[in-house]
Design an enzyme around this catalytic site. Structure first.
Site, mmCIF file in Angstrom:
data_model
loop_
_atom_site.group_PDB
_atom_site.id
_atom_site.type_symbol
_atom_site.label_atom_id
_atom_site.label_comp_id
_atom_site.label_asym_id
_atom_site.label_seq_id
_atom_site.Cartn_x
_atom_site.Cartn_y
_atom_site.Cartn_z
ATOM 1 N N LYS A 284 -24.620 -34.893 -13.354
ATOM 2 C CA LYS A 284 -25.620 -35.899 -13.650
ATOM 3 C C LYS A 284 -25.552 -36.292 -15.121
ATOM 4 O O LYS A 284 -25.965 -37.373 -15.501
ATOM 5 C CB LYS A 284 -27.021 -35.369 -13.365
ATOM 6 C CG LYS A 284 -27.263 -34.990 -11.932
ATOM 7 C CD LYS A 284 -28.660 -34.430 -11.748
ATOM 8 C CE LYS A 284 -28.816 -33.949 -10.326
ATOM 9 N NZ LYS A 284 -30.054 -33.186 -10.148
ATOM 10 N N ASP B 261 -17.586 -28.626 -23.552
ATOM 11 C CA ASP B 261 -18.078 -27.411 -24.191
ATOM 12 C C ASP B 261 -16.965 -26.377 -24.092
ATOM 13 O O ASP B 261 -16.100 -26.307 -24.962
ATOM 14 C CB ASP B 261 -19.361 -26.964 -23.498
ATOM 15 C CG ASP B 261 -20.126 -25.901 -24.265
ATOM 16 O OD1 ASP B 261 -19.500 -25.141 -25.016
ATOM 17 O OD2 ASP B 261 -21.350 -25.822 -24.098
ATOM 18 N N LYS C 220 -17.508 -30.467 -28.282
ATOM 19 C CA LYS C 220 -17.718 -29.271 -29.119
ATOM 20 C C LYS C 220 -16.344 -28.653 -29.340
ATOM 21 O O LYS C 220 -15.994 -27.649 -28.739
ATOM 22 C CB LYS C 220 -18.639 -28.269 -28.418
ATOM 23 C CG LYS C 220 -20.068 -28.666 -28.350
ATOM 24 C CD LYS C 220 -20.893 -27.521 -27.784
ATOM 25 C CE LYS C 220 -22.324 -27.901 -27.589
ATOM 26 N NZ LYS C 220 -23.119 -26.775 -27.044
ATOM 27 N N PHE D 126 -26.800 -26.578 -29.181
ATOM 28 C CA PHE D 126 -27.263 -26.964 -27.857
ATOM 29 C C PHE D 126 -27.913 -28.334 -27.984
ATOM 30 O O PHE D 126 -28.938 -28.483 -28.649
ATOM 31 C CB PHE D 126 -28.255 -25.945 -27.289
ATOM 32 C CG PHE D 126 -28.437 -26.109 -25.814
ATOM 33 C CD1 PHE D 126 -29.270 -27.098 -25.304
ATOM 34 C CD2 PHE D 126 -27.756 -25.299 -24.932
ATOM 35 C CE1 PHE D 126 -29.423 -27.271 -23.943
ATOM 36 C CE2 PHE D 126 -27.902 -25.459 -23.560
ATOM 37 C CZ PHE D 126 -28.739 -26.447 -23.066
ATOM 38 N N VAL D 127 -27.299 -29.344 -27.368
ATOM 39 C CA VAL D 127 -27.761 -30.718 -27.508
ATOM 40 C C VAL D 127 -28.317 -31.257 -26.197
ATOM 41 O O VAL D 127 -27.877 -30.872 -25.112
ATOM 42 C CB VAL D 127 -26.649 -31.646 -28.038
ATOM 43 C CG1 VAL D 127 -26.271 -31.280 -29.460
ATOM 44 C CG2 VAL D 127 -25.419 -31.622 -27.147
ATOM 45 N N ASP E 174 -29.091 -32.386 -20.541
ATOM 46 C CA ASP E 174 -30.360 -31.731 -20.255
ATOM 47 C C ASP E 174 -30.344 -30.255 -20.592
ATOM 48 O O ASP E 174 -29.302 -29.663 -20.856
ATOM 49 C CB ASP E 174 -30.688 -31.873 -18.772
ATOM 50 C CG ASP E 174 -29.847 -30.951 -17.900
ATOM 51 O OD1 ASP E 174 -30.421 -30.207 -17.080
ATOM 52 O OD2 ASP E 174 -28.606 -30.959 -18.029
#
Length: 183
Positions: free
Chosen positions: A47, A107, A135, A156-157, A163
């Protein structure tokens, strides 16, 4: 039900709505130039990439076909589980098609690596990967996307589709989530 003041949960804003809009327009122009006569199949990884994907497709000034795939490697946590699961597969055959995979964030690189392998086995004409955020410190360089919106630090974005446990996707910017929210 979690009650939160989303604005108070943000430590800092990494990229404003305007910065995101400008960079997405640049990426759209690059893809338009490369795929002007190729009718690419643009694949959204649901999503998280949905906001980026929608805006990117609007910036591509060429014929394109849209499809969606849903994968999971996080669950409800802040760390990757290490296992990539296909939750919803593509509705379209990609054999002989030019495919553009649109990802929100790289990530560990596990999701992108898995999808490249899976989709390559389906014999597309080409595969290009586009991510909004990278990242770069968290993965091997050979896992990098072909096109990247922004390189970011190991924070942590959330926001603009990203989300934490289902929250914060609707923020119009990308911000760093305060540690106390997810620890």
């Amino acid at each position: 039900m979690r009650i939160t003041n989303e604005q108070n949960d943000i430590q800092s804003i990494l990229f404003s709505e305007e910065q995101i809009r400008s960079r997405v327009a640049e990426l759209g122009a690059q893809l338009t130039a490369e795929y002007a006569d190729k009718n690419p199949l643009v694949v959204c990884i649901l999503k998280g990439a949905s906001f980026f994907y929608t805006d990117l497709c609007r910036m591509m000034k060429c014929h394109l076909f849209m499809d969606f795939i849903a994968v999971s490697s996080y669950g409800a946590g802040a760390q990757s589980s290490g296992v990539v699961r296909i939750i919803k597969d593509l509705d379209t055959s990609i054999t002989g098609r030019h495919v553009i995979i649109v990802e929100d964030i790289i990530d560990s690189g596990l999701t992108l690596k898995h999808l490249r392998e899976l989709l390559s086995s389906r014999k597309p004409a080409s595969i290009k990967t586009v991510c909004l955020l990278d990242k770069h410190e968290r993965h091997d360089s050979h896992i990098a996307a072909d096109l990247c919106g922004f390189r970011i630090p190991d924070e942590f974005v959330v926001g603009y589709g990203l989300d934490y446990a289902g929250y914060y996707r609707n923020l119009p910017y990308i911000g760093v989530l305060k540690h106390e929210v997810y620890e």
